[in-house]
Design an enzyme around this catalytic site. Structure first.
Site, PDB file in Angstrom:
ATOM      1  N   HIS A 137      20.788 -17.768  19.620  1.00 20.99           N
ATOM      2  CA  HIS A 137      21.846 -16.764  19.636  1.00 20.99           C
ATOM      3  C   HIS A 137      21.524 -15.721  18.580  1.00 20.99           C
ATOM      4  CE1 HIS A 137      25.802 -14.909  19.502  1.00 20.99           C
ATOM      5  NE2 HIS A 137      25.991 -15.441  20.674  1.00 20.99           N
ATOM      6  N   ASP A 140      26.576 -21.345  26.567  1.00 21.48           N
ATOM      7  CA  ASP A 140      26.220 -21.244  27.983  1.00 21.48           C
ATOM      8  C   ASP A 140      25.413 -22.431  28.482  1.00 21.48           C
ATOM      9  OD1 ASP A 140      27.577 -18.973  28.466  1.00 21.48           O
ATOM     10  OD2 ASP A 140      25.971 -17.679  27.769  1.00 21.48           O
TER      11      ASP A 140
HETATM   12  N1  ACO Z   1      13.305 -20.460  23.376  1.00 24.83           N
HETATM   13  C1  ACO Z   1      12.179 -20.371  22.629  1.00 24.83           C
HETATM   14  N2  ACO Z   1      12.030 -19.551  21.561  1.00 24.83           N
HETATM   15  C2  ACO Z   1      13.064 -18.761  21.261  1.00 24.83           C
HETATM   16  C3  ACO Z   1      14.270 -18.792  21.989  1.00 24.83           C
HETATM   17  C4  ACO Z   1      14.373 -19.681  23.077  1.00 24.83           C
HETATM   18  N3  ACO Z   1      15.498 -19.745  23.799  1.00 24.83           N
HETATM   19  N4  ACO Z   1      15.133 -17.907  21.447  1.00 24.83           N
HETATM   20  C5  ACO Z   1      14.493 -17.323  20.428  1.00 24.83           C
HETATM   21  N5  ACO Z   1      13.242 -17.840  20.294  1.00 24.83           N
HETATM   22  C6  ACO Z   1      12.262 -17.516  19.259  1.00 24.83           C
HETATM   23  C7  ACO Z   1      11.619 -16.157  19.524  1.00 24.83           C
HETATM   24  O1  ACO Z   1      10.419 -16.267  20.262  1.00 24.83           O
HETATM   25  C8  ACO Z   1      11.358 -15.652  18.117  1.00 24.83           C
HETATM   26  O2  ACO Z   1      10.199 -16.286  17.641  1.00 24.83           O
HETATM   27  P1  ACO Z   1       9.261 -15.526  16.544  1.00 24.83           P
HETATM   28  O3  ACO Z   1      10.098 -15.408  15.314  1.00 24.83           O
HETATM   29  O4  ACO Z   1       8.105 -16.456  16.380  1.00 24.83           O
HETATM   30  O5  ACO Z   1       8.908 -14.198  17.160  1.00 24.83           O
HETATM   31  C9  ACO Z   1      12.541 -16.209  17.313  1.00 24.83           C
HETATM   32  O6  ACO Z   1      12.980 -17.384  18.029  1.00 24.83           O
HETATM   33  C10 ACO Z   1      13.713 -15.233  17.182  1.00 24.83           C
HETATM   34  O7  ACO Z   1      14.068 -14.784  18.497  1.00 24.83           O
HETATM   35  P2  ACO Z   1      14.602 -13.326  18.820  1.00 24.83           P
HETATM   36  O8  ACO Z   1      14.342 -13.015  20.249  1.00 24.83           O
HETATM   37  O9  ACO Z   1      14.097 -12.346  17.797  1.00 24.83           O
HETATM   38  O10 ACO Z   1      16.135 -13.526  18.583  1.00 24.83           O
HETATM   39  P3  ACO Z   1      17.264 -12.562  19.119  1.00 24.83           P
HETATM   40  O11 ACO Z   1      18.385 -12.697  18.158  1.00 24.83           O
HETATM   41  O12 ACO Z   1      16.760 -11.195  19.395  1.00 24.83           O
HETATM   42  O13 ACO Z   1      17.641 -13.202  20.547  1.00 24.83           O
HETATM   43  C11 ACO Z   1      18.620 -14.517  22.237  1.00 24.83           C
HETATM   44  C12 ACO Z   1      18.706 -14.023  20.782  1.00 24.83           C
HETATM   45  C13 ACO Z   1      18.448 -13.300  23.170  1.00 24.83           C
HETATM   46  C14 ACO Z   1      19.924 -15.212  22.591  1.00 24.83           C
HETATM   47  C15 ACO Z   1      17.427 -15.482  22.363  1.00 24.83           C
HETATM   48  O14 ACO Z   1      17.608 -16.605  21.524  1.00 24.83           O
HETATM   49  C16 ACO Z   1      17.186 -15.934  23.812  1.00 24.83           C
HETATM   50  O15 ACO Z   1      16.485 -15.244  24.564  1.00 24.83           O
HETATM   51  N6  ACO Z   1      17.779 -17.114  24.228  1.00 24.83           N
HETATM   52  C17 ACO Z   1      17.685 -17.583  25.595  1.00 24.83           C
HETATM   53  C18 ACO Z   1      18.698 -16.857  26.439  1.00 24.83           C
HETATM   54  C19 ACO Z   1      20.122 -17.311  26.151  1.00 24.83           C
HETATM   55  O16 ACO Z   1      20.419 -18.491  26.110  1.00 24.83           O
HETATM   56  N7  ACO Z   1      21.027 -16.315  25.999  1.00 24.83           N
HETATM   57  C20 ACO Z   1      22.449 -16.586  25.797  1.00 24.83           C
HETATM   58  C21 ACO Z   1      22.946 -15.989  24.552  1.00 24.83           C
HETATM   59  S1  ACO Z   1      24.595 -16.543  24.255  1.00 24.83           S
HETATM   60  C22 ACO Z   1      25.616 -15.545  25.115  1.00 24.83           C
HETATM   61  O17 ACO Z   1      25.279 -14.506  25.642  1.00 24.83           O
HETATM   62  C23 ACO Z   1      27.030 -16.023  25.189  1.00 24.83           C
END
Ligand code: ACO
Length: 429
Positions: free
Chosen positions: A305, A363
């Site tokens: 998140h 979710d």
């Molecule tokens: N699986 C694997 N790795 C992940 C995941 C994941 N679900 N989420 C983040 N990471 C990693 C990224 O690759 C990144 O790694 P790095 O630091 O080596 O580059 C690090 O964790 C940080 O991730 P970001 O994308 O920079 O985090 P951001 O805050 O931009 O994204 C998000 C948050 C979009 C929710 C992300 O965690 C994601 O894509 N999750 C999966 C989709 C999801 O479940 N979305 C629901 C959100 S909740 C809602 O809308 C109610």
């Protein structure tokens, strides 16, 4: 108390910027004066930007806190119900008994759709995604309810908000019925909000349908937990769209469009698709490996998140509901749900996920709960949209009634070509 300021020193000039404090949360640097100096801040994705001041909800991602109008989400989820929470979000205070009765009656009265709207559905293909139908039909409300579409009239604003809260469940349920080729079921005033939604989804005219109270309560909890979440992508979209004075129905349709993305509200549907793709507990390791691989775009859906870097409090509540629903329906041994719970366990123990603070989000569990209730994957995001509608309306009303209201107009860091002269076709080579 003297005003605290931050001093920005640039090319020998000092610019003093006021520091503002909210009632909770980190202080913010008021950068509005920068424009007078020919400067803008650069913050793609709004990682360090407060786009507005708001009284509606508060999140502390490090501590895992979520408040609606100051009330902790746990207390609301355990002691309140969705329409009471909706009243709170819209009006700022919990209703007394008479106010609640009046509000429920108004929502019940508004829950039917204009009869012509039923025909509007017929224009869609039968296999349309419910979110595609939702974007279209909610947007089309502006054509059916023209006398509540003036954003600058406070009375029309209230009517529009009530209509959206009352009618969006009917639109969502009918988008499912349309997919199924079943007759549309009309809302029932005798049922509460969640029961009524289950009724419109699953009842048919040929037999009696009694909503299961445990499932209705679980759905009501899903609605409460998704009702608002400060300045997320879809709420910010509603605010930006509405800042021009656009009509409320079109603005909420814009919010629905934004929510649809798999990185936002589409995550619950994406989670179930992912679980189906993994298919078996023995393949979890392979998918965890892919999620960690920087060269692979695969992410574990339902994990992580932007704001919560500790357990999302909504996820903790939904996890509890998830177990209640699986118990009630005797689904603890279902292979898909076993797989989900095993994935949760492994990811919670895995060094990569612990280090990056990637916990299962709300979710992840809401998808499992809805699947167990017999709701198809394609309806998950539509249900999220239904629940978030009241939050979007509250955010839109707050934005448009702000005395200093201005159209949202961000600036940019231009990285394109310098000025150049047009080249006639014959000289282009
Ligand atoms: N699986 C694997 N790795 C992940 C995941 C994941 N679900 N989420 C983040 N990471 C990693 C990224 O690759 C990144 O790694 P790095 O630091 O080596 O580059 C690090 O964790 C940080 O991730 P970001 O994308 O920079 O985090 P951001 O805050 O931009 O994204 C998000 C948050 C979009 C929710 C992300 O965690 C994601 O894509 N999750 C999966 C989709 C999801 O479940 N979305 C629901 C959100 S909740 C809602 O809308 C109610």
């Amino acid at each position: 108390m003297t005003q605290r300021t931050a001093i920005l020193s640039i090319d020998g000039r000092s610019i003093e910027l006021p520091i503002l404090s909210g009632t909770l949360g980190p202080d913010v640097i008021d950068t509005r004066a920068l424009g007078h100096h020919g400067l803008f801040t650069y913050d793609p994705g709004f990682l360090s930007t407060a786009s507005c001041a708001s009284d509606i909800s508060f999140i502390d991602g490090d501590q895992g806190l979520l408040y609606y109008r100051g009330y902790p989400i746990e207390q609301l989820a355990e002691q309140s119900d969705f329409l009471e929470v909706s009243y709170l979000l819209l009006h700022g205070e919990l209703p007394n008994e008479a106010q609640k009765r009046d509000f429920l009656a108004k929502v019940g009265k508004e829950s039917m759709l204009h009869d012509q709207m039923g025909k509007f559905f017929q224009g869609f293909r039968r296999d349309s995604h419910p979110m595609a139908v939702m974007v279209g039909v909610v947007g089309a409300m502006s054509a059916f309810y023209r006398h509540s579409s003036d954003a600058f009239d406070p009375v029309q604003r209230q009517t529009a908000g009530l209509r959206l809260l009352a009618k969006v469940p009917t639109i969502a349920a009918w988008s499912y019925k349309y997919n199924e080729g079943e007759p549309f079921m009309y809302p029932q005033k005798r049922l509460n909000y969640a029961e009524n939604f289950l009724y419109m989804m699953f009842a048919t005219p040929c037999e009696e349908y009694l909503p299961n109270p445990i499932l209705a309560r679980a759905l009501d909890r899903i609605f409460i937990l998704h009702a608002d979440h400060e300045q997320n992508a879809s709420s910010s979209t509603v605010r930006v769209a509405g800042s021009s004075g656009a009509n409320p129905f079109a603005c909420i349709a814009a919010g629905i469009a934004s929510l649809w993305g798999p990185l936002h509200g589409g995550a619950n549907e994406a989670t179930l698709k992912m679980l189906e793709e993994i298919g078996d507990v023995s393949r979890i390791g392979e998918y965890i490996k892919r999620a960690k691989d920087k060269t692979d775009s695969f992410r574990l859906m339902g994990f992580g998140h932007r704001v919560y870097k500790n357990m999302d409090p909504r996820a903790a509540l939904m996890r509890q509901t998830c177990h209640e629903v699986l118990d009630e329906l005797g689904l603890n041994d279902d292979p898909l749900f076993k797989l989900a719970l095993e994935l949760e366990k492994i990811a919670l123990e895995d060094e990569y996920f612990i280090q990056k603070k990637l916990y299962p989000n709300v979710d992840f569990y809401s998808g499992i709960v809805m699947r167990a209730m017999g709701i198809p994957n394609s309806m998950f995001t539509a249900i999220f949209a239904l629940a978030r509608t009241v939050g979007w309306v509250a955010q839109w009303q707050e934005m448009i009634s702000e005395p200093e209201h201005r159209i949202a107009r961000p600036r940019q860091l231009y990285t394109g070509a310098q000025r150049r002269d047009f080249v006639p076709m014959e000289q282009r080579g």
